[in-house]
Design an enzyme around this catalytic site. Structure first.
Site, PDB file in Angstrom:
ATOM      1  N   THR A  26     -57.864  -3.407 -18.863  1.00  0.00           N
ATOM      2  CA  THR A  26     -57.579  -2.647 -20.090  1.00  0.00           C
ATOM      3  C   THR A  26     -58.904  -2.203 -20.693  1.00  0.00           C
ATOM      4  O   THR A  26     -59.680  -3.036 -21.181  1.00  0.00           O
ATOM      5  CB  THR A  26     -56.814  -3.499 -21.117  1.00  0.00           C
ATOM      6  N   LYS A  62     -51.867   2.152 -22.575  1.00  0.00           N
ATOM      7  CA  LYS A  62     -51.992   0.688 -22.655  1.00  0.00           C
ATOM      8  C   LYS A  62     -52.489   0.261 -24.043  1.00  0.00           C
ATOM      9  O   LYS A  62     -52.019  -0.728 -24.613  1.00  0.00           O
ATOM     10  CB  LYS A  62     -52.948   0.209 -21.553  1.00  0.00           C
ATOM     11  N   LYS A 100     -60.136  -7.158 -28.415  1.00  0.00           N
ATOM     12  CA  LYS A 100     -60.790  -5.994 -27.774  1.00  0.00           C
ATOM     13  C   LYS A 100     -59.827  -4.807 -27.734  1.00  0.00           C
ATOM     14  O   LYS A 100     -60.197  -3.662 -28.026  1.00  0.00           O
ATOM     15  CB  LYS A 100     -61.239  -6.427 -26.363  1.00  0.00           C
TER      16      LYS A 100
HETATM   17  N1  LIG Z   1     -53.875 -11.980 -19.529  1.00  0.00           N
HETATM   18  C1  LIG Z   1     -52.965 -11.045 -19.829  1.00  0.00           C
HETATM   19  O1  LIG Z   1     -51.840 -11.369 -20.275  1.00  0.00           O
HETATM   20  C2  LIG Z   1     -53.244  -9.595 -19.621  1.00  0.00           C
HETATM   21  C3  LIG Z   1     -54.524  -9.098 -19.513  1.00  0.00           C
HETATM   22  N2  LIG Z   1     -54.717  -7.745 -19.361  1.00  0.00           N
HETATM   23  C4  LIG Z   1     -56.069  -7.211 -19.221  1.00  0.00           C
HETATM   24  O2  LIG Z   1     -56.499  -7.514 -17.897  1.00  0.00           O
HETATM   25  C5  LIG Z   1     -57.902  -7.777 -17.893  1.00  0.00           C
HETATM   26  C6  LIG Z   1     -58.154  -9.189 -17.337  1.00  0.00           C
HETATM   27  O3  LIG Z   1     -57.482 -10.107 -18.162  1.00  0.00           O
HETATM   28  P1  LIG Z   1     -57.401 -11.667 -17.794  1.00  0.00           P
HETATM   29  O4  LIG Z   1     -57.205 -11.857 -16.356  1.00  0.00           O
HETATM   30  O5  LIG Z   1     -56.445 -12.244 -18.765  1.00  0.00           O
HETATM   31  O6  LIG Z   1     -58.875 -12.103 -18.204  1.00  0.00           O
HETATM   32  P2  LIG Z   1     -59.726 -13.386 -17.817  1.00  0.00           P
HETATM   33  O7  LIG Z   1     -60.647 -13.602 -18.959  1.00  0.00           O
HETATM   34  O8  LIG Z   1     -58.846 -14.496 -17.362  1.00  0.00           O
HETATM   35  O9  LIG Z   1     -60.562 -12.886 -16.538  1.00  0.00           O
HETATM   36  C7  LIG Z   1     -61.589 -11.949 -16.678  1.00  0.00           C
HETATM   37  C8  LIG Z   1     -62.150 -11.584 -15.313  1.00  0.00           C
HETATM   38  O10 LIG Z   1     -63.231 -10.649 -15.519  1.00  0.00           O
HETATM   39  C9  LIG Z   1     -64.393 -11.164 -14.860  1.00  0.00           C
HETATM   40  N3  LIG Z   1     -65.595 -10.707 -15.555  1.00  0.00           N
HETATM   41  C10 LIG Z   1     -65.892 -10.835 -16.870  1.00  0.00           C
HETATM   42  N4  LIG Z   1     -67.081 -10.262 -17.140  1.00  0.00           N
HETATM   43  C11 LIG Z   1     -67.550  -9.780 -15.972  1.00  0.00           C
HETATM   44  C12 LIG Z   1     -68.717  -9.078 -15.599  1.00  0.00           C
HETATM   45  N5  LIG Z   1     -69.663  -8.749 -16.495  1.00  0.00           N
HETATM   46  N6  LIG Z   1     -68.886  -8.717 -14.310  1.00  0.00           N
HETATM   47  C13 LIG Z   1     -67.926  -9.030 -13.398  1.00  0.00           C
HETATM   48  N7  LIG Z   1     -66.795  -9.696 -13.676  1.00  0.00           N
HETATM   49  C14 LIG Z   1     -66.610 -10.062 -14.957  1.00  0.00           C
HETATM   50  C15 LIG Z   1     -64.232 -12.668 -14.892  1.00  0.00           C
HETATM   51  O11 LIG Z   1     -65.079 -13.276 -13.944  1.00  0.00           O
HETATM   52  P3  LIG Z   1     -65.535 -14.830 -14.093  1.00  0.00           P
HETATM   53  O12 LIG Z   1     -64.441 -15.634 -13.462  1.00  0.00           O
HETATM   54  O13 LIG Z   1     -66.819 -14.897 -13.379  1.00  0.00           O
HETATM   55  O14 LIG Z   1     -65.679 -15.097 -15.569  1.00  0.00           O
HETATM   56  C16 LIG Z   1     -62.745 -12.772 -14.542  1.00  0.00           C
HETATM   57  O15 LIG Z   1     -62.532 -12.567 -13.174  1.00  0.00           O
HETATM   58  C17 LIG Z   1     -58.379  -7.570 -19.341  1.00  0.00           C
HETATM   59  O16 LIG Z   1     -58.818  -6.252 -19.473  1.00  0.00           O
HETATM   60  C18 LIG Z   1     -57.110  -7.791 -20.152  1.00  0.00           C
HETATM   61  O17 LIG Z   1     -57.149  -7.130 -21.388  1.00  0.00           O
HETATM   62  C19 LIG Z   1     -53.672  -6.870 -19.255  1.00  0.00           C
HETATM   63  C20 LIG Z   1     -52.389  -7.320 -19.334  1.00  0.00           C
HETATM   64  C21 LIG Z   1     -52.068  -8.706 -19.554  1.00  0.00           C
HETATM   65  O1  LIG Z   2     -52.100  -7.021 -22.344  1.00  0.00           O
HETATM   66  C1  LIG Z   2     -51.318  -7.932 -22.502  1.00  0.00           C
HETATM   67  C2  LIG Z   2     -49.918  -7.869 -22.185  1.00  0.00           C
HETATM   68  O2  LIG Z   2     -49.193  -8.865 -22.418  1.00  0.00           O
HETATM   69  O3  LIG Z   2     -49.477  -6.815 -21.696  1.00  0.00           O
END
Ligand SMILES: NC(=O)C1=CN([C@@H]2O[C@H](COP(=O)(O)OP(=O)(O)OC[C@H]3O[C@@H](n4cnc5c(N)ncnc54)[C@H](OP(=O)(O)O)[C@@H]3O)[C@@H](O)[C@H]2O)C=CC1
Ligand SMILES: O=CC(=O)O
Length: 292
Positions: A96, A171, A239
């Site tokens: 996102t 989104k 965010k």
């Molecule tokens: N969780 C949810 O319910 C939902 C989330 N989203 C969106 O999906 C995305 C991921 O969410 P989610 O999985 O929950 O997040 P997490 O915080 O669980 O995971 C984040 C991921 O991003 C990686 N990351 C962070 N910073 C960097 C960087 N500088 N370089 C490379 N990799 C990086 C992390 O790696 P590392 O393991 O090394 O920290 C990890 O793999 C976000 O944009 C979120 O808004 C969308 C729908 C639903």
């Molecule tokens: O981005 C979060 C979700 O629940 O969708």
């Protein structure tokens, strides 16, 4: 079946990559913290040492990363996607982010002859585990069609929304509504409690009426137990509010409800609740409402 690349094994990425493996896809994974790849390897994934190595190996690569900075970093930094993307290869960013970030990535990939699709998802940890996400794709239509077999595993419905930026904007609009809703829901729970009503009875009443929804149904029971085990981390919801408010600024749309909700999420982050579930904003609303 062609090898699919997968970058980012956080809450969402791990569940999504696991789903692809379960459905017979060959998957090569990478995560910034490489040890997070181990569990996927146990389920048949290969590991790429860098984002560039994954791109080199795979016909198309999916990423789902925390925020705009992370999304830009895996593309533009050393060992990033731009080093290996070329004609015939695709890159799909499901993070996102805002439309500007997505456009920057799209232009850079096009300059190397590659294809780009943004495809953020609606739905959280459980829908990701169950292959029930809603996919909001925009960009290169041919890549969308190529990725449809994977999207059919990851989601219950895919939308193709046209030009790059439209998926990101859709989104953000959806999550702006969700962030405002969880604040209103929290205020309702506090009001019920402070006025002598049973919050569980409020949940039962809500669930039978016209404003029943899966989010209240899923989050209500854990919120009243003060359980905020993260499915959607609060820092990501904040965010999304921030990026949605910026989209409102650009379009001169006044959004006082979303702005107030964002303040509560900011406050929650400032007191260390950012890694908890976004429903932990209830703790901030409780304090503002005079509950302990
Ligand atoms: N969780 C949810 O319910 C939902 C989330 N989203 C969106 O999906 C995305 C991921 O969410 P989610 O999985 O929950 O997040 P997490 O915080 O669980 O995971 C984040 C991921 O991003 C990686 N990351 C962070 N910073 C960097 C960087 N500088 N370089 C490379 N990799 C990086 C992390 O790696 P590392 O393991 O090394 O920290 C990890 O793999 C976000 O944009 C979120 O808004 C969308 C729908 C639903
Ligand atoms: O981005 C979060 C979700 O629940 O969708």
């Amino acid at each position: 079946m062609a090898e699919v690349g997968f970058l980012g094994l956080g809450i969402m990425g791990k569940a999504m990559a696991m789903n692809l493996l379960r459905h017979g896809f060959k998957v090569t994974v990478w995560n910034r913290t490489l040890s997070r790849c181990d569990e996927l390897v146990e389920h048949g994934a290969s590991v790429g040492e860098t984002p560039a190595a994954v791109i080199k190996k795979c016909k198309y690569t999916i990423a789902i990363l925390s925020d705009p900075a992370a999304a830009l970093s895996v593309v533009f930094d050393k060992d990033g996607i731009l080093e290996e993307i070329c004609s015939g290869k695709g890159y799909i960013d499901m993070s996102t982010v805002d439309a500007d970030t997505s456009s920057k990535i799209s232009e850079a990939i096009a300059s190397k002859g590659g294809y780009f699709l943004e495809a953020p998802v609606s739905g959280s940890k459980k829908p990701a585990e169950d292959g029930q996400l809603v996919i909001l794709a925009a960009g290169e239509k041919a890549l969308y069609e190529e990725a449809l077999p994977a999207f059919d595993v990851l989601g219950k419905k895919s939308f193709f929304l046209g030009k790059v930026g439209n998926g990101a904007k859709m989104k953000l609009v959806v999550n702006m509504i969700m962030g405002s809703m969880v604040n209103a829901f929290s205020e309702g729970l506090v009001l019920a409690d402070k006025s002598g009503l049973n919050p569980q009875t409020l949940l039962d009443v809500l669930d039978l009426g016209g404003i029943a929804n899966p989010m209240f149904r899923m989050k209500g029971p854990t919120m009243i137990q003060n359980n905020y085990s993260p499915a959607f981390p609060l820092k990501h919801q904040q965010k999304d509010m921030r990026l949605a408010l910026a989209l409102g600024d650009e379009n001169a749309v006044s959004m006082p409800v979303a702005a107030a909700a964002n303040e509560a999420f900011k406050k929650a982050r400032s007191v260390g609740l950012g890694d908890l579930d976004f429903s932990a904003v209830y703790e901030i609303v409780k304090v503002a409402g005079g509950s302990s």
